[in-house]
Design a protein around this motif. Structure first.
Motif, PDB file in Angstrom:
ATOM      1  N   VAL A 153       0.852  -1.171   0.137  1.00  0.00           N
ATOM      2  CA  VAL A 153       0.002  -0.076  -0.019  1.00  0.00           C
ATOM      3  C   VAL A 153       0.959   1.213   0.151  1.00  0.00           C
ATOM      4  CG1 VAL A 153      -1.805   1.325   1.315  1.00  0.00           C
ATOM      5  CG2 VAL A 153      -1.721  -1.128   1.049  1.00  0.00           C
ATOM      6  N   ILE A 154       0.540   2.290  -0.886  1.00  0.00           N
ATOM      7  CA  ILE A 154       1.218   3.515  -0.981  1.00  0.00           C
ATOM      8  C   ILE A 154       0.510   4.533  -0.895  1.00  0.00           C
ATOM      9  CG2 ILE A 154       3.369   2.405  -2.045  1.00  0.00           C
ATOM     10  CD1 ILE A 154       2.192   3.640  -4.762  1.00  0.00           C
ATOM     11  N   PRO A 155       0.877   5.836  -0.283  1.00  0.00           N
ATOM     12  CA  PRO A 155       0.132   6.857  -0.422  1.00  0.00           C
ATOM     13  C   PRO A 155      -0.507   7.414  -1.856  1.00  0.00           C
ATOM     14  CG  PRO A 155       1.900   7.432   1.128  1.00  0.00           C
ATOM     15  CD  PRO A 155       2.137   6.069   0.260  1.00  0.00           C
ATOM     16  N   ASN A 156      -1.547   7.858  -1.683  1.00  0.00           N
ATOM     17  CA  ASN A 156      -2.197   8.204  -3.197  1.00  0.00           C
ATOM     18  C   ASN A 156      -1.273   9.153  -3.791  1.00  0.00           C
ATOM     19  OD1 ASN A 156      -4.323   6.604  -2.894  1.00  0.00           O
ATOM     20  ND2 ASN A 156      -5.664   8.234  -2.047  1.00  0.00           N
ATOM     21  N   ASP A 157      -0.733  10.259  -3.080  1.00  0.00           N
ATOM     22  CA  ASP A 157       0.254  11.269  -3.483  1.00  0.00           C
ATOM     23  C   ASP A 157       1.464  10.669  -4.026  1.00  0.00           C
ATOM     24  OD1 ASP A 157      -1.371  13.393  -2.729  1.00  0.00           O
ATOM     25  OD2 ASP A 157      -0.234  13.970  -0.920  1.00  0.00           O
ATOM     26  N   LEU A 158       2.129   9.513  -3.449  1.00  0.00           N
ATOM     27  CA  LEU A 158       3.134   8.863  -3.985  1.00  0.00           C
ATOM     28  C   LEU A 158       2.825   8.146  -5.302  1.00  0.00           C
ATOM     29  CD1 LEU A 158       5.684   6.648  -1.917  1.00  0.00           C
ATOM     30  CD2 LEU A 158       5.136   6.127  -3.891  1.00  0.00           C
ATOM     31  N   VAL A 216       1.833  18.054  -4.406  1.00  0.00           N
ATOM     32  CA  VAL A 216       2.206  17.450  -3.156  1.00  0.00           C
ATOM     33  C   VAL A 216       2.375  18.614  -1.863  1.00  0.00           C
ATOM     34  CG1 VAL A 216       3.602  16.138  -1.226  1.00  0.00           C
ATOM     35  CG2 VAL A 216       3.304  15.089  -3.889  1.00  0.00           C
ATOM     36  N   GLY A 217       1.392  18.551  -0.904  1.00  0.00           N
ATOM     37  CA  GLY A 217       1.647  19.946  -0.007  1.00  0.00           C
ATOM     38  C   GLY A 217       2.576  19.771   0.785  1.00  0.00           C
ATOM     39  N   SER A 218       3.145  20.791   1.444  1.00  0.00           N
ATOM     40  CA  SER A 218       4.347  21.020   2.296  1.00  0.00           C
ATOM     41  C   SER A 218       4.013  20.175   3.573  1.00  0.00           C
ATOM     42  CB  SER A 218       4.691  22.309   2.764  1.00  0.00           C
ATOM     43  OG  SER A 218       3.507  22.966   3.170  1.00  0.00           O
ATOM     44  N   ASP A 219       2.842  20.221   3.822  1.00  0.00           N
ATOM     45  CA  ASP A 219       2.498  19.269   5.095  1.00  0.00           C
ATOM     46  C   ASP A 219       2.892  17.488   4.683  1.00  0.00           C
ATOM     47  OD1 ASP A 219       1.532  21.512   6.351  1.00  0.00           O
ATOM     48  OD2 ASP A 219      -0.624  21.178   6.168  1.00  0.00           O
ATOM     49  N   ASN A 220       2.741  17.322   3.719  1.00  0.00           N
ATOM     50  CA  ASN A 220       2.882  15.831   3.377  1.00  0.00           C
ATOM     51  C   ASN A 220       4.223  15.718   2.763  1.00  0.00           C
ATOM     52  OD1 ASN A 220       0.299  15.545   3.954  1.00  0.00           O
ATOM     53  ND2 ASN A 220      -0.397  15.616   1.792  1.00  0.00           N
ATOM     54  N   GLU A 221       5.292  16.256   2.627  1.00  0.00           N
ATOM     55  CA  GLU A 221       6.529  16.267   1.953  1.00  0.00           C
ATOM     56  C   GLU A 221       7.199  15.453   2.924  1.00  0.00           C
ATOM     57  OE1 GLU A 221       8.755  19.475   0.861  1.00  0.00           O
ATOM     58  OE2 GLU A 221       7.347  20.100  -0.983  1.00  0.00           O
ATOM     59  N   ALA A 222       7.494  15.621   4.201  1.00  0.00           N
ATOM     60  CA  ALA A 222       8.299  14.816   5.140  1.00  0.00           C
ATOM     61  C   ALA A 222       8.051  13.208   5.248  1.00  0.00           C
ATOM     62  CB  ALA A 222       8.495  15.527   6.448  1.00  0.00           C
ATOM     63  N   ALA A 223       6.569  13.132   5.132  1.00  0.00           N
ATOM     64  CA  ALA A 223       6.138  11.897   5.101  1.00  0.00           C
ATOM     65  C   ALA A 223       6.317  11.111   3.935  1.00  0.00           C
ATOM     66  CB  ALA A 223       4.608  11.582   5.735  1.00  0.00           C
ATOM     67  N   LEU A 224       6.230  11.745   2.713  1.00  0.00           N
ATOM     68  CA  LEU A 224       6.229  11.165   1.460  1.00  0.00           C
ATOM     69  C   LEU A 224       7.951  10.766   1.275  1.00  0.00           C
ATOM     70  CD1 LEU A 224       4.287  10.565  -0.224  1.00  0.00           C
ATOM     71  CD2 LEU A 224       4.764  12.496  -1.878  1.00  0.00           C
ATOM     72  N   TYR A 225       8.563  11.921   1.558  1.00  0.00           N
ATOM     73  CA  TYR A 225      10.221  11.466   1.493  1.00  0.00           C
ATOM     74  C   TYR A 225      10.619  10.313   2.255  1.00  0.00           C
ATOM     75  CZ  TYR A 225      11.518  15.562  -1.153  1.00  0.00           C
ATOM     76  OH  TYR A 225      11.339  16.782  -2.163  1.00  0.00           O
ATOM     77  N   GLU A 226      10.000   9.992   3.260  1.00  0.00           N
ATOM     78  CA  GLU A 226      10.303   8.766   4.331  1.00  0.00           C
ATOM     79  C   GLU A 226       9.778   7.724   3.518  1.00  0.00           C
ATOM     80  OE1 GLU A 226       9.284   7.179   8.590  1.00  0.00           O
ATOM     81  OE2 GLU A 226       9.037   9.331   8.327  1.00  0.00           O
ATOM     82  N   ALA A 227       8.376   7.693   3.030  1.00  0.00           N
ATOM     83  CA  ALA A 227       7.932   6.809   2.145  1.00  0.00           C
ATOM     84  C   ALA A 227       8.895   6.228   1.122  1.00  0.00           C
ATOM     85  CB  ALA A 227       6.597   6.857   1.479  1.00  0.00           C
TER      86      ALA A 227
END
Length: 667
Positions: free
Chosen positions: A611-616, A638-649
């Motif tokens: 499973v991956i985030p829809n943004d990813l 991708v919003g700034s609020d989600n950037e850190a989590a997405l980089y981690e993913a």
């Protein structure tokens, strides 16, 4: 005479048309033999980065042709590890469910079609030679061993509707003494039981490492009903009774811890396998009088079993290659065809398997590594053995890439992770932070062949163990000292290193010996749990950066990690591996609600879905192999609020090899 040997499947990397299961056509490989000498050989997984790949051998063939400096048309024969009759019958069955295959009339036409599709070359039908699967296994062991006369035992799951053969071989004549059908498969018997341990196909070797922690007596009554030893070295299995293990334990799943009952089951299984095999060998050694034995087939990679056979004294000499499983059939088929065509070819032991990709050197190596200079510093060394031995003595764990990569599933000192064999803490550190695997798994020693008898109980005057194929006792006086490579039962799966055949690795170990008095290093394969052994310098860099390795040595370059993070990661260019696919589903998640969910998964047997985030999903969908991650994320909104989590993913998916991240250019 130049012969290409092949093992493996039919699908291209991005296809799953033939849809064979994970237990068929796996471990694709190619080997080129010229007048009985290996010119080049490589497993397809080293190049396409899919463990035990059942995809076609396209890249492996191209590599071998390039190394041999020949064209396909110049080959005298192409040897395939399946009998022609079996392949023809299998294609008939396939045509019943795959209408597109109607035009492929038989096995020769199938391989003509594959070479035309892959390489645009029309090859004549007579250029193909088909070698029975177990005959190819037997030929692998026989021609590698150099034993002109030998008993050969092959054991696997299945091949050409056979699971085991015992063969009497003398000067190129293979006389089969016994065959066992698939329903008597020791490979499948082992697999049936390990499912209760939460393991599946290709995990068998893990159970071999777990077994010494257990007590086989706990399951003595149950296992006595799983097989019967028969006269004349024969046996029969009662695999239908294995389900009765439910009475003793529920199958282990996922990340559940290993309890003592699991260890006891592993011990009982290993003991049962060894009992059946020794029963066969005792009879056929007595009836043939052979003093030499060669082993092959997937079960022939059970190095604990091999060590017990060697220690039994039943044979004066025992041999097993490091590639006893199906990839080795590419070598076996080629060598069998070569010796049939040229009976005068000499018999001699094959001393090594360094047949793969050469390590880059000089400016080519530096340019490749310099692409990653935002992540690691690069230092050219003039005293490699001295520097690296000092790092190991200081407790560091080092990725080591030298020379041509090894053919087969075991790192033999050219694509290895190496460390001080005296530090017991390395067991936990390397398993957890680098290999990312079970904590009980042991590590092997690479020992200078001149000193093997000083540290290990080896039979007679035997000093030649180049293929890591035997588990033997560590001498009791050294077990406490060699804490990192001594298993719980006092054993180790050893590899001897020759100055002639691997001078770079020998010099490193000798430098370590001169400083410590210990003529060995800890050696494990250079990879993490999610990938095959690294092959290229780029493979090594990715594994280094996504693991807890302290240092990386490629050729004469020493690399040290920088403190990289999100800034460096966003500069990398993402891509989807060709065997991966993105999926997005809009469906009900319960009786009242539906939602959009995104996934990434593999297209081959044993596939797993993540499973991956829809943004990813949107970022990967737009990835074109040119734009860096930062640009793609901005374009995907991708919003700034989600950037850190997405980089981690992204970092986690990179570590698990679900995505590819590459640098754009030298910074």
């Amino acid at each position: 005479m130049i012969i290409l040997g092949l093992a493996g499947g039919f699908d291209r990397l991005y296809e799953s048309f033939f849809d064979f299961g994970a237990d068929l056509l796996h471990d694709a490989a190619a080997v080129i033999v010229r007048d009985g000498e290996v010119v080049a050989g490589i497993e397809e997984e080293r190049l396409n980065r899919i463990k035990h790949t059942n995809k076609i051998w396209h890249s492996a063939v191209r590599f071998c042709l390039q190394q041999a400096d020949i064209r396909l048309e110049e080959l005298d024969l192409i040897a395939v590890y399946v009998s022609e009759a079996f392949l023809d019958e299998s294609l008939k069955q396939l045509r019943l469910v795959k209408a597109d295959m109607a035009a492929v009339e038989d096995g020769r036409a199938m391989y003509q079609y594959l070479f035309r599709r892959e390489f645009g070359v029309d090859l004549p039908r007579e250029k193909f030679s088909f070698v029975n699967h177990h005959l190819a296994h037997a030929a692998t062991a026989y021609y590698m061993s150099g034993f002109e006369q030998s008993l050969v035992l092959t054991i696997d799951g299945s091949g050409d509707n056979v699971s085991t053969t015992v063969v009497d071989v003398l000067a190129n004549t293979f006389n089969t003494l016994m065959t066992k059908p698939v329903h008597e498969s020791l490979g499948f018997f082992y697999l049936d039981v390990i499912r209760f341990l939460g393991y599946r196909i290709f995990d068998e070797y893990k159970v071999m490492g777990l077994a010494p922690y257990g007590d086989a007596n706990r399951f003595a009554d149950q296992f006595s009903g799983f097989y019967t030893l028969l006269p004349n070295g024969d046996y029969t299995l009662h695999r239908e009774k294995i389900v009765g293990l439910y009475e003793a334990l529920m199958p282990r799943h996922g990340d559940q811890p290993f309890e003592q009952i699991h260890k006891d089951l592993a011990a009982a299984l290993q003991q049962a396998l060894e009992t059946i095999v020794m029963h066969m060998l005792s009879h056929f050694q007595q009836t043939t009088g052979h003093k030499r034995l060669a082993l092959a087939g997937g079960v022939g990679q059970n190095s604990s079993m091999n060590g017990k056979i060697m220690q039994s004294g039943l044979f004066e000499k025992v041999f097993a290659p490091s590639f006893a499983a199906d990839s080795g059939c590419a070598f076996g088929a080629a060598m069998y065809a070569a010796h049939c065509s040229l009976p005068e070819l000499p018999f001699k032991r094959v001393p090594h398997a360094y047949w793969g990709t050469p390590t880059l050197a000089g400016d080519d190596l530096y340019r490749t590594l310099a692409k990653w200079q935002a992540f690691a510093t690069i230092e050219k060394m003039t005293d490699r053995a001295d520097r690296v031995s000092d790092l190991m003595i200081a407790g560091k764990v080092v990725g080591w890439v030298q020379g041509r990569s090894e053919f087969g599933p075991r790192a033999l000192g050219n694509r290895s992770i190496i460390a001080d064999p005296r530090l017991g803490s390395h067991k936990e550190t390397i398993n957890a932070m680098i290999k990312m695997r079970e904590s009980y798994r042991p590590f092997a020693p690479s020992v200078l062949e001149e000193y093997v008898g000083d540290f290990f109980d080896v039979p007679g005057d035997e000093r030649d163990f180049p293929f890591m194929a035997f588990v033997l006792p560590v001498k009791s006086a050294h077990r406490d000292t060699l804490a990192a490579i001594t298993h719980v039962d006092g054993s180790a799966r050893l590899q001897t290193v020759s100055k002639v055949h691997n001078p770079e690795y020998w010099e490193l170990i000798d430098a370590f010996r001169q400083k410590t008095g210990i003529a060995m290093v800890l050696n494990t394969s250079f990879n993490n749990h999610a990938e095959p052994i690294v092959d290229s310098a780029d493979d090594a860099m990715v594994c280094y950066l996504t693991s807890g390795l302290d240092y990386l040595v490629v050729g004469d370059c020493l690399l040290t990690k920088k403190a990289w993070g999100e800034t460096e990661l966003k500069s990398l260019i993402p891509a989807l591996p060709k065997a991966a696919r993105l999926i997005q589903e809009d469906c009900y998640r319960d009786n009242q609600h539906r939602s959009l969910q995104s996934y990434i998964e593999w297209n081959y047997g044993g596939s797993s879905r993540r499973v991956i985030p829809n943004d990813l999903y949107r970022v990967l969908q737009a990835a074109d192999g040119k734009m860096p991650l930062q640009t793609l994320m901005a374009r995907a909104g991708v919003g700034s609020d989600n950037e850190a989590a997405l980089y981690e993913a992204f970092q986690e998916l990179w570590s698990s090899r679900y995505i590819v991240l590459t640098p754009s250019a030298v910074g």
